[in-house]
Every structure is written in structure tokens, then in C-alpha cells.
Design an enzyme around this catalytic site. Structure first.
Site, PDB file in Angstrom:
ATOM      1  N   LYS A  77       0.854  -1.201   0.000  1.00 44.25           N
ATOM      2  CA  LYS A  77       0.000   0.000   0.000  1.00 44.25           C
ATOM      3  C   LYS A  77       0.886   1.246   0.000  1.00 44.25           C
ATOM      4  CE  LYS A  77      -3.290   2.586   2.954  1.00 44.25           C
ATOM      5  NZ  LYS A  77      -4.197   2.551   4.123  1.00 44.25           N
ATOM      6  N   ASP A 118      -2.424  10.022   4.122  1.00 44.98           N
ATOM      7  CA  ASP A 118      -3.845   9.713   4.264  1.00 44.98           C
ATOM      8  C   ASP A 118      -4.529  10.735   5.174  1.00 44.98           C
ATOM      9  OD1 ASP A 118      -6.318   8.558   4.334  1.00 44.98           O
ATOM     10  OD2 ASP A 118      -5.744   6.785   5.504  1.00 44.98           O
ATOM     11  N   LYS A 168     -10.092  12.625   8.518  1.00 48.21           N
ATOM     12  CA  LYS A 168      -9.746  12.063   9.829  1.00 48.21           C
ATOM     13  C   LYS A 168      -9.997  13.118  10.910  1.00 48.21           C
ATOM     14  CE  LYS A 168      -6.405   8.557   8.397  1.00 48.21           C
ATOM     15  NZ  LYS A 168      -7.196   7.407   8.906  1.00 48.21           N
ATOM     16  N   ASP A 192       1.606   5.988   5.793  1.00 52.10           N
ATOM     17  CA  ASP A 192       0.601   5.101   5.198  1.00 52.10           C
ATOM     18  C   ASP A 192       1.107   4.421   3.917  1.00 52.10           C
ATOM     19  OD1 ASP A 192      -1.833   3.927   5.709  1.00 52.10           O
ATOM     20  OD2 ASP A 192      -3.013   5.408   4.620  1.00 52.10           O
ATOM     21  N   ASP A 199     -12.077   7.276   3.698  1.00 54.05           N
ATOM     22  CA  ASP A 199     -10.892   6.940   4.486  1.00 54.05           C
ATOM     23  C   ASP A 199     -10.540   5.456   4.373  1.00 54.05           C
ATOM     24  OD1 ASP A 199      -8.767   7.383   6.143  1.00 54.05           O
ATOM     25  OD2 ASP A 199      -9.942   7.589   7.992  1.00 54.05           O
ATOM     26  N   GLU A 258      -9.426   3.939   1.928  1.00 53.44           N
ATOM     27  CA  GLU A 258      -8.839   4.119   0.597  1.00 53.44           C
ATOM     28  C   GLU A 258      -7.805   3.062   0.255  1.00 53.44           C
ATOM     29  OE1 GLU A 258      -7.649   5.461   3.246  1.00 53.44           O
ATOM     30  OE2 GLU A 258      -5.510   5.057   2.967  1.00 53.44           O
ATOM     31  N   ARG A 303      -7.794  -0.156   0.630  1.00 55.74           N
ATOM     32  CA  ARG A 303      -8.362  -1.311  -0.063  1.00 55.74           C
ATOM     33  C   ARG A 303      -8.730  -0.962  -1.504  1.00 55.74           C
ATOM     34  NH1 ARG A 303     -12.985  -1.819   4.399  1.00 55.74           N
ATOM     35  NH2 ARG A 303     -11.278  -0.878   5.599  1.00 55.74           N
TER      36      ARG A 303
HETATM   37  N1  BES Z   1      -4.407   4.311   7.010  1.00 52.17           N
HETATM   38  C1  BES Z   1      -5.578   4.017   7.741  1.00 52.17           C
HETATM   39  C2  BES Z   1      -5.385   2.937   8.788  1.00 52.17           C
HETATM   40  C3  BES Z   1      -4.421   3.209   9.933  1.00 52.17           C
HETATM   41  C4  BES Z   1      -4.924   3.636  11.160  1.00 52.17           C
HETATM   42  C5  BES Z   1      -3.075   2.979   9.786  1.00 52.17           C
HETATM   43  C6  BES Z   1      -4.040   3.832  12.214  1.00 52.17           C
HETATM   44  C7  BES Z   1      -2.203   3.198  10.835  1.00 52.17           C
HETATM   45  C8  BES Z   1      -2.684   3.619  12.055  1.00 52.17           C
HETATM   46  C9  BES Z   1      -6.696   3.544   6.803  1.00 52.17           C
HETATM   47  O1  BES Z   1      -6.672   4.066   5.519  1.00 52.17           O
HETATM   48  C10 BES Z   1      -7.988   3.937   7.429  1.00 52.17           C
HETATM   49  O2  BES Z   1      -8.214   5.097   7.590  1.00 52.17           O
HETATM   50  N2  BES Z   1      -8.805   2.952   7.781  1.00 52.17           N
HETATM   51  C11 BES Z   1     -10.069   3.187   8.384  1.00 52.17           C
HETATM   52  C12 BES Z   1     -11.080   2.283   7.722  1.00 52.17           C
HETATM   53  C13 BES Z   1     -12.499   2.562   8.124  1.00 52.17           C
HETATM   54  C14 BES Z   1     -12.926   3.884   7.537  1.00 52.17           C
HETATM   55  C15 BES Z   1     -13.363   1.459   7.615  1.00 52.17           C
HETATM   56  C16 BES Z   1      -9.963   2.855   9.877  1.00 52.17           C
HETATM   57  O3  BES Z   1      -9.284   1.890  10.222  1.00 52.17           O
HETATM   58  O4  BES Z   1     -10.508   3.606  10.674  1.00 52.17           O
HETATM   59 ZN    ZN Z   2      -4.796   4.654   4.818  1.00 55.28          ZN
HETATM   60 ZN    ZN Z   3      -7.704   5.918   5.378  1.00 57.55          ZN
END
Ligand code: BES
Ligand code: ZN
Ligand code: ZN
Length: 451
Positions: free
Chosen positions: A220, A225, A232, A244, A303, A305, A307
């Protein structure tokens, strides 16, 4: 410590030099004995690494510039240890000083480490450890670099440069090419950015490779992000999101390692890269996106993103008919909640044998894997009213529904590694240090070496 100077700083081939050892003055030297290492359930190798880390730390605290490590084990007995010692020296003494105006002020005092051993193969082992440590620090450098310099284009440029240095092939698809391929997921995430996406293909194909079908690694590469329009929240959830792209960094570092160690396996690395921003044309909750493989996805949270871009890369990987595909991604906060910084959440449709090989590698290098299930019922959480899938699966089992989403785009043996916890540390944890850890590089190299 800048990588360019490492060769001068760490002597890597001072093995078997009995005269030298005899004439070495042990007075005024601190002797450290690793006795009783190997607590129950804890591999001795990790005790050794933590011991070496403690020494490197002390040495720097005491402003010492030169360290000599004499390994007193008998012939052949310490083969693995020598490699671990050298690797840990590199990892422990690592610093990211690119943006210190006067780096000398902040630099570790320790400038040179020599490792002595009476083992015949010592020079090679020490060199291997030095190399695996060094390529791990390459991944760390990439993770620590902020997005103002490390854009998607720059990430691809770095891969190209490293390809030249370590001898692997690199091809970069630009935005036009990505558009012509209709990589809808990668393009959608990129809509809100003023900067173009990239898709980088790396290949290490040595003559007489032992595997007919390649090992494909997917990382990835979200160089930043923000969450996009599903921004966020304030607090500290965004401030380290330059990390990220740690999955991409791990894949690039592993390709470097394959070249450095001349691994006899055919390996392909794929890195879809973009930032995720809420710019004018940003993709929005409610949008339906047609992905590279034709699947339609209803975006309900911008967010989620990672996937979206990984799905295109995983679908693209089908063309290589891979023996195994492993993806690495800082994919879900839920993985951090589940295993913290100590573990990697693993999900897979591969055979027990393949999964066990990776789990064994994880234990050996102490990047331990925790397997979560991919039971078919979880896919129900991804049902969309108007498209084939939606990109979020609700509060429950967040890491697993992300894994189920990715699985949809695979048709080969596949292992998904959610490295959201260990990829970036907010406080130092032993030789893994603070900030970017390079998680995944040592794991994948150990896995491939023992493949
Ligand atoms: N990059 C984040 C995940 C992340 C969170 C990485 C904390 C490192 C530390 C990812 O893109 C994300 O924001 N995921 C969301 C998904 C949700 C919206 C379904 C999450 O985990 O909150
Ligand atoms: Zn991310
Ligand atoms: Zn994200």
C-alpha cells in the site's frame, strides 16, 4: 546514520583474525556476557538482539565512537547469531537526520563497529546481517520522509534509483497509463489530489530462479492519508499518516534485499501510490467506482482508501499467475486495536503449509503474525444496495472485512498482512526504534530465503 556512510562506519569483514584478538587490550573494556538468554517461549535470537541494542544504546550514551564485538562461541555454533548481531547493530544505530540543519550535532557518537569471530563463515554472515539491516533502514527512510518530498511520483523515482543500485528492474506507470488501464480504485483515491498517482512494478529475476511462478509482493503506497472527504478527526490520528506507505516501503526494501543477497527466486513487487486528500474533485461517500477488474464499489467512507488502491494492484497481479501473493498494508485502525504494535494481523486463503512458512519467518525475525479468519459470512457485511460491494463493513471485525474486500480481487494463493500497528512507532521499542520501523522487510527476506 546516513546510509552512504555506513560502509565506513561498520566494518563488516573483520572476521577470524586471531592475532588481532590476542593483542586486543581487554582492560578498560566492558565485557558483556549473554548468559541465561532464552526465556521460555522466547527465541534466544531476540534476547541477543535486545542485548546488542542495549549495548549500542549505552555506547552512544557514553559518547563512545568505536565498538568491538568479539564473539567467543565455538566453531559453527554462533553462525546465526553473527548475522543477528550485525543486523541489530545497523538497526539500533539508525537515525533519520535528513532534516537536521546540523546533523553532526545530533549524530550518534558510535561511528565504527567491528565484529570479531573465530568462525570460518563469519565474514559472510556478518555481511548478510549488515545487508538485511541496511535494506530495512531503506524502508525506514521512506516511511520517515514526509509527503511534501515523498509524493507518489517521488516514491516511484526512489524505487527506480534503488533498482539501479540493487539490480532489479523497475517500470513506472504514470497517470495516463493508469487511466488507459482503467485502474478505477487508484484513480478514485487520487481524484482529490493535485498530484498524479503512480503504479510501480519491480522485478527481481535471477538466472536459474528456483520458482517457476513468481512470488508477488504488493504494498500500500498511500503517501499521505488525510481520510479524504471522510476527513480524519482532529487529535493525533492524521499527524503520522505520512507512514501510510509503509507497506510499499517494505516491498521496495525487500526487493533491495533480494538484490543485495542475490536471492535465487523470481520476485515481483507492485506499488500503487497516491495521496488521499479532500481536494476539489475528491471522490465522495456515495460514489460508485468501477475497479480495474470491472467490480463496482460503492464508496461509503473515503478513508477506507487503502483497499481501493490495493484491489486494483491485486487484480493486476493475476496476470503473473503467482505462486503466492503477499500484500502489506497499514490498512486498519482495528488491527492496531487488536494486536497493538507487537503483531501483524494476517489473513489468508493460502495453504496451511504456505501460511506456516510465513508464520515461522515471523517468529524467527520477531515480526510475529496473528491469524484472523476470513469466514465467508463476513462478506455479507460488504453487501451494497446498488453496487457489487461497498468499501466498508461496519464497526465489527474491521480488519477482517477489509481483508474480505481484498480477497474478492484475488484468484491465487494470497496472504494479507495488516501492519498498521508495528509499521510506525510513537515511542522507541528496542532496536525497532521510534517512527518508521521497516516492518515486513526482515520478515519477507527470511521467508524467501527459506522458501
Ligand atoms: N491508514 C488508515 C489505517 C491506519 C490507522 C493505519 C491507524 C495506521 C494507524 C486507513 O486508511 C484507514 O483510515 N482505515 C479506516 C477504515 C475505516 C474507515 C473502515 C480505519 O481503520 O478507521
Ligand atoms: Zn490509509
Ligand atoms: Zn484511510
Amino acid at each position: 546514520m546516513a546510509r552512504e556512510n555506513l560502509d565506513e562506519n561498520i566494518e563488516i569483514d573483520k572476521s577470524y583474525c586471531e592475532e588481532d584478538v590476542k593483542n586486543f587490550h581487554f582492560t578498560n573494556n566492558i565485557k558483556v556476557l549473554f548468559l541465561g538468554a532464552g526465556e521460555e517461549g522466547q527465541p534466544e535470537a531476540e534476547d541477543l538482539r535486545m542485548g546488542i541494542h542495549a549495548i549500542i544504546n549505552q555506547t552512544n550514551d557514553l559518547k563512545i565512537s568505536r565498538l568491538v564485538i568479539v564473539s567467543m562461541d565455538g566453531e559453527g555454533k554462533n553462525a546465526a547469531s553473527l548475522r543477528d548481531i550485525a543486523e541489530t547493530c545497523v538497526l539500533s544505530n539508525y537515525q533519520f537526520l535528513t532534516y537536521k540543519t546540523d546533523p553532526r550535532k545530533k549524530e550518534n557518537s558510535l561511528k565504527k563497529i567491528s565484529i570479531y569471530s573465530t568462525d570460518k563463515g563469519a565474514a559472510n554472515l556478518v555481511k548478510e546481517g549488515y545487508l538485511t539491516g541496511t535494506v530495512t533502514t531503506i524502508a525506514r527512510d521512506l516511511v520517515n520522509e514526509p509527503v511534501i518530498t515523498l509524493t507518489a511520483v517521488e516514491l516511484a523515482n526512489r524505487a527506480e534509483k534503488l533498482g539501479k543500485e540493487f539490480g532489479f528492474e523497475v517500470e513506472v506507470f504514470n497517470k495516463k497509463k493508469i487511466e488507459s488501464l482503467k485502474m478505477g480504485g487508484l484513480l478514485a483515491v487520487n481524484f482529490g489530489s493535485p498530484l498524479p498517482p503512480t503504479f510501480t512494478i519491480m522485478e527481481w529475476k535471477p538466472k536459474g530462479a528456483k520458482n517457476k511462478k513468481p512470488i508477488v509482493l504488493v504494498g500500500k503506497g498511500v503517501v499521505y492519508d488525510t481520510g479524504g472527504l471522510s476527513l480524519k478527526p482532529t487529535g493525533n490520528s492524521m499527524d503520522f499518516m505520512k507512514s501510510d506507505m509503509a507497506g510499499a516501503a517494505a516491498v521496495i526494501g525487500t526487493l533491495c534485499g533480494a538484490g543485495a543477497l542475490n536471492l535465487p527466486y523470481h520476485i515481483i513487487g507492485l506499488v500503487p501510490a497516491t495521496d488521499n486528500r479532500p481536494g476539489q474533485n475528491a471522490y465522495t461517500p456515495g460514489d460508485v467506482i468501477r475497479m480495474y477488474d470491472g467490480t463496482t464499489v460503492e464508496v461509503l467512507n473515503t478513508d477506507a482508501e487503502g483497499r481501493m488502491i490495493l484491489a486494483d494492484a491485486l487484480a493486476y497481479a493475476k496476470k503473473y499467475d503467482p505462486e503466492i501473493t503477499i500484500d502489506l498494508a497499514t490498512l486498519t485502525g482495528a488491527a492496531v486495536i487488536a494486536v497493538g504494535t507487537l503483531g501483524i494481523a494476517m489473513m489468508s486463503n493460502a495453504s496451511e503449509e504456505q501460511k506456516n512458512k510465513l508464520k515461522t519467518a515471523g517468529f524467527a525475525v520477531y515480526e510475529r503474525l496473528v491469524e484472523l479468519p476470513l469466514w465467508k459470512e463476513y462478506k455479507d457485511q460488504l453487501k451494497s444496495d446498488i453496487a457489487d460491494l461497498k468499501n466498508i463493513g461496519g464497526r465489527n471485525a474491521g480488519s477482517i472485512t477489509a481483508g474480505k474486500f481484498l480477497e474478492h480481487f484475488t484468484d491465487y494463493p494470497w496472504i494479507h498482512l495488516d501492519i498498521a500497528g508495528p509499521a510506525f512507532l510513537h515511542g522507541a521499542e528496542g532496536y525497532r526504534g521510534k517512527n518508521g520501523t521497516g516492518t515486513g522487510v526482515r520478515l519477507l527476506l527470511n521467508f524467501i530465503e527459506n522458501y
